[in-house]
Motif scaffolding. Structure first.
Motif, PDB file in Angstrom:
ATOM      1  N   ASN A  42       0.824  -1.226   0.000  1.00  0.00           N
ATOM      2  CA  ASN A  42       0.000   0.000   0.000  1.00  0.00           C
ATOM      3  C   ASN A  42       0.852   1.269   0.000  1.00  0.00           C
ATOM      4  N   ILE A  43       1.907   1.252  -0.816  1.00  0.00           N
ATOM      5  CA  ILE A  43       2.795   2.403  -0.942  1.00  0.00           C
ATOM      6  C   ILE A  43       2.664   2.965  -2.354  1.00  0.00           C
ATOM      7  N   PRO A  44       2.189   4.204  -2.501  1.00  0.00           N
ATOM      8  CA  PRO A  44       2.119   4.816  -3.842  1.00  0.00           C
ATOM      9  C   PRO A  44       3.522   4.963  -4.424  1.00  0.00           C
ATOM     10  N   PHE A  45       3.620   4.840  -5.739  1.00  0.00           N
ATOM     11  CA  PHE A  45       4.929   4.936  -6.381  1.00  0.00           C
ATOM     12  C   PHE A  45       4.802   5.670  -7.707  1.00  0.00           C
ATOM     13  N   LEU A  46       5.943   6.055  -8.237  1.00  0.00           N
ATOM     14  CA  LEU A  46       6.036   6.698  -9.544  1.00  0.00           C
ATOM     15  C   LEU A  46       6.952   5.854 -10.415  1.00  0.00           C
ATOM     16  N   ARG A  47       6.756   5.942 -11.717  1.00  0.00           N
ATOM     17  CA  ARG A  47       7.607   5.185 -12.638  1.00  0.00           C
ATOM     18  C   ARG A  47       7.920   6.035 -13.864  1.00  0.00           C
ATOM     19  N   GLU A  48       9.177   5.996 -14.267  1.00  0.00           N
ATOM     20  CA  GLU A  48       9.604   6.593 -15.542  1.00  0.00           C
ATOM     21  C   GLU A  48      10.569   5.616 -16.197  1.00  0.00           C
ATOM     22  N   ASN A  49      10.242   5.209 -17.412  1.00  0.00           N
ATOM     23  CA  ASN A  49      10.981   4.127 -18.056  1.00  0.00           C
ATOM     24  C   ASN A  49      10.966   2.920 -17.109  1.00  0.00           C
ATOM     25  N   ASN A  50      12.109   2.383 -16.744  1.00  0.00           N
ATOM     26  CA  ASN A  50      12.128   1.237 -15.828  1.00  0.00           C
ATOM     27  C   ASN A  50      12.620   1.604 -14.437  1.00  0.00           C
ATOM     28  N   ASN A  51      12.598   2.893 -14.130  1.00  0.00           N
ATOM     29  CA  ASN A  51      12.917   3.377 -12.791  1.00  0.00           C
ATOM     30  C   ASN A  51      11.623   3.536 -11.993  1.00  0.00           C
ATOM     31  N   ILE A  52      11.644   3.080 -10.750  1.00  0.00           N
ATOM     32  CA  ILE A  52      10.468   3.157  -9.890  1.00  0.00           C
ATOM     33  C   ILE A  52      10.889   3.780  -8.571  1.00  0.00           C
ATOM     34  N   TRP A  53      10.099   4.756  -8.100  1.00  0.00           N
ATOM     35  CA  TRP A  53      10.452   5.379  -6.834  1.00  0.00           C
ATOM     36  C   TRP A  53       9.211   5.704  -6.016  1.00  0.00           C
ATOM     37  N   ALA A  54       9.433   5.790  -4.699  1.00  0.00           N
ATOM     38  CA  ALA A  54       8.354   6.063  -3.753  1.00  0.00           C
ATOM     39  C   ALA A  54       8.893   6.913  -2.613  1.00  0.00           C
ATOM     40  N   TYR A  55       8.041   7.833  -2.127  1.00  0.00           N
ATOM     41  CA  TYR A  55       8.402   8.697  -1.004  1.00  0.00           C
ATOM     42  C   TYR A  55       7.762   8.195   0.286  1.00  0.00           C
ATOM     43  N   PRO A  97      21.481   6.230 -20.231  1.00  0.00           N
ATOM     44  CA  PRO A  97      20.815   7.526 -20.062  1.00  0.00           C
ATOM     45  C   PRO A  97      19.460   7.437 -19.377  1.00  0.00           C
ATOM     46  N   LYS A  98      18.889   6.243 -19.244  1.00  0.00           N
ATOM     47  CA  LYS A  98      17.571   6.090 -18.639  1.00  0.00           C
ATOM     48  C   LYS A  98      17.669   5.406 -17.270  1.00  0.00           C
ATOM     49  N   GLY A  99      18.758   5.682 -16.578  1.00  0.00           N
ATOM     50  CA  GLY A  99      18.957   5.141 -15.250  1.00  0.00           C
ATOM     51  C   GLY A  99      18.691   6.179 -14.178  1.00  0.00           C
ATOM     52  N   LEU A 100      19.400   6.055 -13.044  1.00  0.00           N
ATOM     53  CA  LEU A 100      19.179   6.964 -11.917  1.00  0.00           C
ATOM     54  C   LEU A 100      19.359   8.415 -12.307  1.00  0.00           C
ATOM     55  N   ASN A 101      20.328   8.684 -13.184  1.00  0.00           N
ATOM     56  CA  ASN A 101      20.577  10.076 -13.580  1.00  0.00           C
ATOM     57  C   ASN A 101      19.348  10.731 -14.181  1.00  0.00           C
ATOM     58  N   SER A 102      18.480   9.952 -14.841  1.00  0.00           N
ATOM     59  CA  SER A 102      17.275  10.514 -15.452  1.00  0.00           C
ATOM     60  C   SER A 102      16.188  10.792 -14.429  1.00  0.00           C
ATOM     61  N   VAL A 103      16.319  10.235 -13.230  1.00  0.00           N
ATOM     62  CA  VAL A 103      15.309  10.419 -12.182  1.00  0.00           C
ATOM     63  C   VAL A 103      15.627  11.621 -11.296  1.00  0.00           C
ATOM     64  N   LEU A 104      16.878  12.033 -11.268  1.00  0.00           N
ATOM     65  CA  LEU A 104      17.304  13.048 -10.306  1.00  0.00           C
ATOM     66  C   LEU A 104      16.513  14.341 -10.421  1.00  0.00           C
ATOM     67  N   LYS A 105      16.063  14.665 -11.621  1.00  0.00           N
ATOM     68  CA  LYS A 105      15.296  15.907 -11.802  1.00  0.00           C
ATOM     69  C   LYS A 105      13.971  15.872 -11.045  1.00  0.00           C
ATOM     70  N   HIS A 106      13.523  14.696 -10.652  1.00  0.00           N
ATOM     71  CA  HIS A 106      12.259  14.558  -9.926  1.00  0.00           C
ATOM     72  C   HIS A 106      12.449  14.549  -8.413  1.00  0.00           C
TER      73      HIS A 106
END
Length: 376
Positions: free
Chosen positions: A45-58, A143-152
């Motif tokens: 029950n943790i909301p998450f975000l996804r961009e390409n194959n990166n997934i993150w949650a706060y 180019p679609k790894g962690l570095n692409s997520v940092l802007k978020h």
């Protein structure tokens, strides 16, 4: 705090790791493992975000404006080498070892961090916001790894990067600079005299890279290291090539940026070899990284008997501009090896230590963990 116990989360994490191993996730091909990670967050029950194959949650009680603590590890793998005697995509447990591609690098770290994040997800009044990022393309520095997520990631101030360190504290990591060096000469027929042969001209250049010593030596990472790892010239036996190409692997300590190292090498090449040598970097973004030994996060680990050291291997720390700590269960020398494995107790103890360190750093109430029985 999570309603689940540390023991339950640990068993769930091991089950997830087995699922991850069974799904092919070569770098940039992580769609299947991304779905498994999504399922973990959904099941908890943790909301998450996804961009390409990166997934993150706060964390649940995110407060805008607070500094951000990043927990990160990757779910891509290298391709299995030819030395495998087991099916690399078949998770098997023997003698307390979980075998399978990506088990040690960095599946054990990833599921341990995810379990720890889940345990702390509902904590209140934290001095930091916390984000868990399961990233892609780490093995290929894509180019679609962690570095692409940092802007978020707002107000990113600090990171724990999960890589196998035996749960000791890698407080610095060498950066990587790969150089393509071209040594020129005069093309001609091999039967005729020629005192400007590019291959011969490359010999003193190779010797320079072997012998040169940078002035600044890191207390944690030691000296800089340069290695000639490739050479190519000529296609026909009777033709003297106009160019000889070299590949140079440069491991950069925390006393230099990659840009500074490139400037020093170009200056030295120009002074010694003039226009006969060209130096071009493949990229400049894989810089060294570090965290102060005095940092409270490091001190929380030291208080639990963890030692500090400098890591010679590269990770996603290289794309971070904040202070970062490399920390995770498993052994670095098992990474990319045939019949890769991780001990189950390394995951069990790793989750316990992650939670213990995070709770101390985030100033949460004490968790009773019998560290005397940890098997790391």
């Amino acid at each position: 705090m999570s309603d689940k116990t540390i023991h339950t989360l640990t068993q769930d994490a091991i089950a997830l790791l087995k699922q991850l191993i069974a799904v092919q996730s070569f770098s940039s091909e992580e769609e299947g493992t991304a779905l498994l990670i999504e399922a973990w967050f959904n099941n908890n029950n943790i909301p998450f975000l996804r961009e390409n194959n990166n997934i993150w949650a706060y964390n649940k009680n995110f407060v805008a404006g607070k500094p951000l603590l990043l927990l990160n590890s990757h779910h891509d793998t290298v391709k299995p080498n030819q030395g495998y005697t087991r099916n690399p995509l078949e998770p098997t447990v023997e003698d307390g070892k979980l075998y399978g591609l990506g088990s040690n690098d960095a599946g054990g770290c990833l599921v341990s961090l995810m379990a720890s994040f889940t345990y702390l997800y509902e904590a209140e009044n934290l001095p930091y916001n916390v984000v868990m990022v399961a990233s892609a393309e780490e093995e290929s520095s894509g180019p679609k790894g962690l570095n692409s997520v940092l802007k978020h990631l707002p107000n990113l101030e600090l990171a724990i990067v999960g890589e196998p360190t035996e749960m000791h504290l890698a407080i610095a990591e060498k950066g990587l600079l790969v150089l393509d060096v071209t040594v020129t000469g005069t093309a001609g027929h091999a039967a005729h005299p020629n005192d400007n042969v590019s291959i011969y001209n490359a010999i003193p250049v190779i010797e320079w890279f072997r012998d040169y010593r940078f002035d600044l030596v890191s207390e944690v990472l030691g000296p800089m290291k340069m290695t000639v790892t490739g050479i190519n010239a000529g296609k026909q036996h009777n033709v003297i090539p106009a160019e000889c190409s070299l590949v140079i692997d440069v491991r950069v300590n925390d006393k230099y940026t990659n840009t500074e190292v490139l400037e020093i090498i170009r200056r030295e090449m120009a002074a010694k070899f003039g226009d006969n040598v060209r130096v071009n970097p493949r990229s400049l973004h894989l810089n060294s990284s570090s965290i102060r030994k005095e940092h409270p996060l490091v001190q929380a680990g030291i208080a639990l008997g963890r030692t500090t050291y400098g890591s010679p291997t590269l990770s996603d720390q290289s794309v971070l501009s904040c202070e970062s700590l490399k920390l995770g269960p498993g052994l670095s020398t098992r990474s990319h090896s045939a019949d890769e494995y991780i001990f189950l107790h390394e995951i069990e103890d790793g989750i316990a230590l992650y939670i213990k360190i995070l709770k101390a750093f985030l100033k949460l109430e004490e968790v009773v963990i019998d560290t005397a029985n940890l098997q790391l």
